[in-house]
Design a protein around this motif. Structure first.
Motif, mmCIF file in Angstrom:
data_model
loop_
_atom_site.group_PDB
_atom_site.id
_atom_site.type_symbol
_atom_site.label_atom_id
_atom_site.label_comp_id
_atom_site.label_asym_id
_atom_site.label_seq_id
_atom_site.Cartn_x
_atom_site.Cartn_y
_atom_site.Cartn_z
ATOM 1 N N ARG A 260 71.057 42.500 -45.542
ATOM 2 C CA ARG A 260 71.395 43.209 -44.336
ATOM 3 C C ARG A 260 73.532 43.874 -44.334
ATOM 4 O O ARG A 260 73.704 44.534 -44.097
ATOM 5 C CB ARG A 260 71.018 42.484 -43.175
ATOM 6 N N ALA B 88 69.560 49.680 -50.218
ATOM 7 C CA ALA B 88 68.951 48.292 -50.208
ATOM 8 C C ALA B 88 68.071 47.687 -49.419
ATOM 9 O O ALA B 88 67.155 47.243 -49.672
ATOM 10 C CB ALA B 88 70.564 47.162 -49.914
ATOM 11 N N GLN B 89 68.437 48.084 -48.006
ATOM 12 C CA GLN B 89 67.399 46.885 -47.503
ATOM 13 C C GLN B 89 66.271 48.122 -47.069
ATOM 14 O O GLN B 89 66.286 49.365 -47.352
ATOM 15 C CB GLN B 89 68.300 47.428 -45.947
ATOM 16 N N GLY B 90 65.222 47.076 -46.638
ATOM 17 C CA GLY B 90 63.783 47.749 -46.360
ATOM 18 C C GLY B 90 63.502 48.985 -45.846
ATOM 19 O O GLY B 90 62.803 48.393 -44.686
ATOM 20 N N TYR C 277 53.336 43.624 -46.965
ATOM 21 C CA TYR C 277 53.222 44.573 -47.718
ATOM 22 C C TYR C 277 51.449 45.314 -47.838
ATOM 23 O O TYR C 277 51.012 45.396 -48.910
ATOM 24 C CB TYR C 277 53.788 44.519 -48.614
ATOM 25 N N ARG D 172 67.793 45.048 -56.432
ATOM 26 C CA ARG D 172 66.289 45.469 -55.929
ATOM 27 C C ARG D 172 66.355 46.771 -55.504
ATOM 28 O O ARG D 172 67.691 46.579 -54.853
ATOM 29 C CB ARG D 172 65.966 44.845 -55.312
HETATM 30 N N1 GLN Z 1 61.721 43.258 -45.966
HETATM 31 C C1 GLN Z 1 63.011 44.436 -46.037
HETATM 32 C C2 GLN Z 1 63.644 43.834 -46.761
HETATM 33 O O1 GLN Z 1 63.504 42.922 -47.888
HETATM 34 C C3 GLN Z 1 63.487 44.581 -44.491
HETATM 35 C C4 GLN Z 1 64.081 43.037 -44.465
HETATM 36 C C5 GLN Z 1 64.898 42.281 -43.097
HETATM 37 O O2 GLN Z 1 65.965 43.627 -43.001
HETATM 38 N N2 GLN Z 1 64.352 42.866 -42.344
HETATM 39 O O3 GLN Z 1 64.464 44.379 -47.229
#
Ligand code: GLN
Length: 410
Positions: free
Chosen positions: A28, A43-45, A212, A374
């Motif tokens: 975050r 960065a963030q998913g 996932y 990552r």
């Molecule tokens: N699962 C996602 C990640 O690894 C988002 C994580 C999140 O911020 N809730 O980036």
């Protein structure tokens, strides 16, 4: 007057040692830094494209129809019914909507509620690292002890003799993220069976984050741990809407577990959040009505991004195992950068304008630094190409030898 001084941090000595052990989420934090430095956020998913319009229409309709108050704490009955039908159809799992399925504020809350329901001082939780950041704080907040077990790079295989040594009568649960963030690993049926045997031997819960599940890049369908013989009664399955339907900000997920454990998880969930957002729960019912084609397209959609981005990383000189699932790649940069992951991430952020997550954020046992970062490739193709271009001019030239007029790989 002392009224204002109440806001001063030094009025509150840091007394909570658990909180002192927990770091803020680096994932975050990287999103905040990406915005500050106007970097491309890999960065963030989170996707940079819209969710299906069906979901938006149903959310808007629900708000317009005054569905804006609390739902039952376990979630709307119609949504739990739809989830029960989905679990049966897509995961070969039979769970009762009335007593065994709980709708939560995303997988994060489902995970936290489950760990708090199971954990206590003296109990141990096995975590497979590299692991998603939220697992460690959840275990620590419950008062239990995290027991790390490290997967072997580059193919992330498991040494089962070693893993067996981490189990004991204190092991309350093993947290399994399958498919796995950040590695993109899919646990094979054999691996799941081995883990199931250890859970049975040590009377341990398998706590499975399967967010996932719909992004597996081969012909195989995702296999849920709870569907293995003898595992329904010792597995907690946590799934969500964020990734499959590109609604990470909605925070709607669910937990399926046998009745007695669900009752305990529900108590924690109620006091944590009361309920997930009601209008969005209505839209999630609609999401579950999407046809099979949606899931086939989703796989192809992400597979294409995976190929595009990973080919680019390869040209740039990164080393990594191709992800088998999910939308991340853990890449080793030692051939192109001399320094640790924090320095490399800083360099990418400040000099190149690309935000990534330092690999060490996914380890907590021994490694202070890592030689991996990552990348998240849940981005428009143009975003991915722009990020590759920022990271290296050479890659941009080479990349375009392999794409056609429409920007697609050939
Ligand atoms: N699962 C996602 C990640 O690894 C988002 C994580 C999140 O911020 N809730 O980036």
């Amino acid at each position: 007057m002392t009224v204002c001084s109440i806001n001063k941090p030094d009025m509150f000595p840091e007394q909570n040692q658990i909180i002192d052990q927990i770091s803020e989420s680096v994932i975050r934090e990287m999103t905040r830094l990406a915005e500050k430095h106007q970097a491309i956020n890999l960065a963030q998913g989170l996707p940079d494209y819209p969710c299906p319009s069906l979901l938006k229409a149903h959310a808007q309709d629900a708000i317009g129809a005054d569905e804006n108050q609390y739902s039952f704490t376990y979630g709307l009955k119609a949504l739990r019914d739809a989830i029960a039908a989905k679990l049966l159809k897509r995961n070969q799992l039979q769970f009762e909507a009335e007593t065994e399925i709980t709708v939560t504020c995303g997988v994060s809350e489902g995970l936290m509620a489950t760990v708090l329901a199971l954990g206590e001082p003296g109990a141990e939780f096995i975590l497979l690292e590299p692991c998603y950041e939220n697992y460690l704080p959840a275990v620590l907040l419950s008062g239990a002890t995290p027991v790390p077990f490290t997967l072997n790079a580059p193919d992330w295989h498991i040494d089962f003799d070693e893993l067996a040594k981490h189990f004991s009568h204190r092991t309350r649960a093993i947290i399994l993220n399958n498919p796995m963030n950040p590695t993109g690993k899919v646990f094979s049926t054999e691996e799941l069976r081995e883990i199931a045997m250890l859970c049975q031997k040590w009377d341990t819960v398998a706590l499975c984050d399967e967010i996932y599940e719909e992004m597996v890049y081969n012909e195989q369908r995702h296999i849920s741990m709870a569907s293995l013989p003898g595992m329904r009664s010792r597995t907690v399955t946590i799934m969500g809407f964020s990734k499959t339907y590109s609604v990470t900000g909605w925070r709607v997920g669910y937990v399926a577990a046998y009745e007695a454990l669900s009752a305990r998880i529900r108590k924690v969930h109620d006091y944590l959040t009361v309920c997930a957002p009601t209008p969005l729960q209505h839209a999630c019912i609609a999401a579950l009505s999407l046809p099979e084609q949606y899931y086939d397209d989703l796989k192809r959609f992400y597979y294409k991004k995976c190929r595009l981005f990973c080919l680019g990383l390869e040209y740039l000189g990164f080393r990594f195992a191709y992800p088998e699932a999910a939308y991340y790649v853990m890449a080793d940069f030692r051939d192109i950068f001399n320094g640790n992951d924090l320095k490399f991430s800083d360099w990418l952020l400040i000099d190149k304008g690309v935000a990534v997550v330092p690999g060490s954020s996914f380890y907590f046992s021994k490694k202070k630094y890592s030689r991996m970062v990552r990348f998240c490739f849940a981005k428009k193709e143009e975003t991915l190409v722009a990020a590759l271009r920022r990271m290296g001019r050479k890659i941009f030239r080479d990349h375009y030898r392999h794409v056609n007029k429409n920007g697609l790989l050939v």
